[in-house]
Design an enzyme around this catalytic site. Structure first.
Site, PDB file in Angstrom:
ATOM      1  N   ILE A  37       0.409  -0.921   0.217  1.00 24.55           N
ATOM      2  CA  ILE A  37      -0.006   0.018  -0.130  1.00 24.55           C
ATOM      3  C   ILE A  37       1.060   1.183   0.064  1.00 24.55           C
ATOM      4  O   ILE A  37       0.632   2.203  -0.581  1.00 24.55           O
ATOM      5  CB  ILE A  37      -1.292   0.011   1.343  1.00 24.55           C
ATOM      6  CG1 ILE A  37      -2.176   0.796   1.014  1.00 24.55           C
ATOM      7  CG2 ILE A  37      -0.095   0.376   2.467  1.00 24.55           C
ATOM      8  CD1 ILE A  37      -3.334   0.937   2.282  1.00 24.55           C
TER       9      ILE A  37
ATOM     10  N   GLY B 255       3.982  -4.561  11.041  1.00 23.83           N
ATOM     11  CA  GLY B 255       2.235  -4.558   9.787  1.00 23.83           C
ATOM     12  C   GLY B 255       2.755  -3.039   9.095  1.00 23.83           C
ATOM     13  O   GLY B 255       3.804  -2.919   8.778  1.00 23.83           O
ATOM     14  N   VAL B 256       1.816  -3.377   8.557  1.00 22.42           N
ATOM     15  CA  VAL B 256       1.003  -2.175   7.555  1.00 22.42           C
ATOM     16  C   VAL B 256       1.667  -0.644   8.708  1.00 22.42           C
ATOM     17  O   VAL B 256       2.626  -0.264   7.088  1.00 22.42           O
ATOM     18  CB  VAL B 256      -0.106  -2.233   6.956  1.00 22.42           C
ATOM     19  CG1 VAL B 256      -1.090  -1.805   8.096  1.00 22.42           C
ATOM     20  CG2 VAL B 256       0.008  -1.105   5.650  1.00 22.42           C
ATOM     21  N   ASP B 257       1.242  -0.973   9.248  1.00 22.00           N
ATOM     22  CA  ASP B 257       1.618   0.020   9.964  1.00 22.00           C
ATOM     23  C   ASP B 257       3.578   1.036   9.673  1.00 22.00           C
ATOM     24  O   ASP B 257       3.914   1.818   9.574  1.00 22.00           O
ATOM     25  CB  ASP B 257       1.576  -0.121  11.935  1.00 22.00           C
ATOM     26  CG  ASP B 257       1.637   1.123  12.511  1.00 22.00           C
ATOM     27  OD1 ASP B 257       1.440   2.566  12.156  1.00 22.00           O
ATOM     28  OD2 ASP B 257       0.954   1.751  14.133  1.00 22.00           O
TER      29      ASP B 257
ATOM     30  N   TYR C  64      -3.958  -8.046  14.764  1.00 16.21           N
ATOM     31  CA  TYR C  64      -5.197  -8.428  15.710  1.00 16.21           C
ATOM     32  C   TYR C  64      -6.234  -8.808  15.437  1.00 16.21           C
ATOM     33  O   TYR C  64      -7.114  -9.205  16.543  1.00 16.21           O
ATOM     34  CB  TYR C  64      -5.818  -7.126  15.411  1.00 16.21           C
ATOM     35  CG  TYR C  64      -5.349  -5.541  16.342  1.00 16.21           C
ATOM     36  CD1 TYR C  64      -4.274  -5.450  17.018  1.00 16.21           C
ATOM     37  CD2 TYR C  64      -6.167  -4.157  16.133  1.00 16.21           C
ATOM     38  CE1 TYR C  64      -3.497  -4.176  17.264  1.00 16.21           C
ATOM     39  CE2 TYR C  64      -5.018  -2.945  16.017  1.00 16.21           C
ATOM     40  CZ  TYR C  64      -3.814  -3.078  17.809  1.00 16.21           C
ATOM     41  OH  TYR C  64      -3.995  -1.882  17.671  1.00 16.21           O
TER      42      TYR C  64
END
Ligand code: ADP
Length: 172
Positions: A12, A33-35, A122
């Site tokens: 992303i 992760g994406v964070d 999560y």
């Protein structure tokens, strides 16, 4: 299916859209992760900015500039931690999507990309999470013609397969 809804598999952080959504944690100061990927790609200014945002509760979203990202904005949405399904997780996940979309409209964002919020660390079951994500976006688009494109960005094969089937893109 609304033709403004798109599906891709990939990273992303590479998308040149008006806003990418981050699957953040309540501190908004970065994580795994994406964070982590978003904070690395945006550069240290993002964390400095987020320190002033005061965090966010599960289901809430806050907006920041994209700094070094190709995207103009990052919308930091905090999904629920899956705790078996009887702790309002579905409603909280819906709110994470809905509050992101509302912020987007408020800031004149026309193109927005979502990761599969809460389906990593999560632990939210992927099928159920995809149903909520798709339904919430579809409903919102019906009353918001100003949004031009919503991209679901899957990263793992399982989420890609789930979304392709639910969005009826099996041949792509
Ligand atoms: P959460 O804590 O909300 O579960 P994660 O970052 O652990 O957040 O996972 C959310 C989703 O983001 C997962 O489906 C994971 O595969 C995906 N993901 C991880 N890195 C990227 C990336 N660079 N671009 C898009 N999606 C990603």
């Amino acid at each position: 299916m609304d033709s403004r809804i798109k599906l891709i598999k990939g990273d992303i952080t590479r998308l040149a859209v008006d806003a990418i959504v981050n699957a953040a944690n309540p501190s908004l100061l970065g994580g795994g992760g994406v964070d982590g990927a978003i904070h690395r790609a945006a550069g240290p200014e993002l964390k400095e900015y987020c320190k002033k945002c005061g965090g966010a509760r599960h289901g809430e979203a806050k907006i920041s500039p994209g700094f070094n990202l190709p995207a103009k904005y990052v919308i930091h949405a905090v999904g629920p931690i899956w705790r078996g399904g009887n702790h309002g997780e579905e409603e909280t996940l819906r709110n994470a999507y809905l509050n992101s979309l509302k912020l987007a409209v408020k800031h004149g964002i026309k193109t927005i990309a979502f990761p599969n919020i809460s389906t990593g660390v999560y632990g939210f079951p992927k099928e159920a999470a995809a149903d909520i994500a798709i339904r919430t976006v579809k409903e919102f688009l019906q009353s918001h013609p100003e949004i031009e494109e919503v991209i679901f960005v899957t990263f793992d094969d399982e989420n890609y397969r789930i979304y392709a089937e639910k969005l009826d893109l099996k041949d792509e």
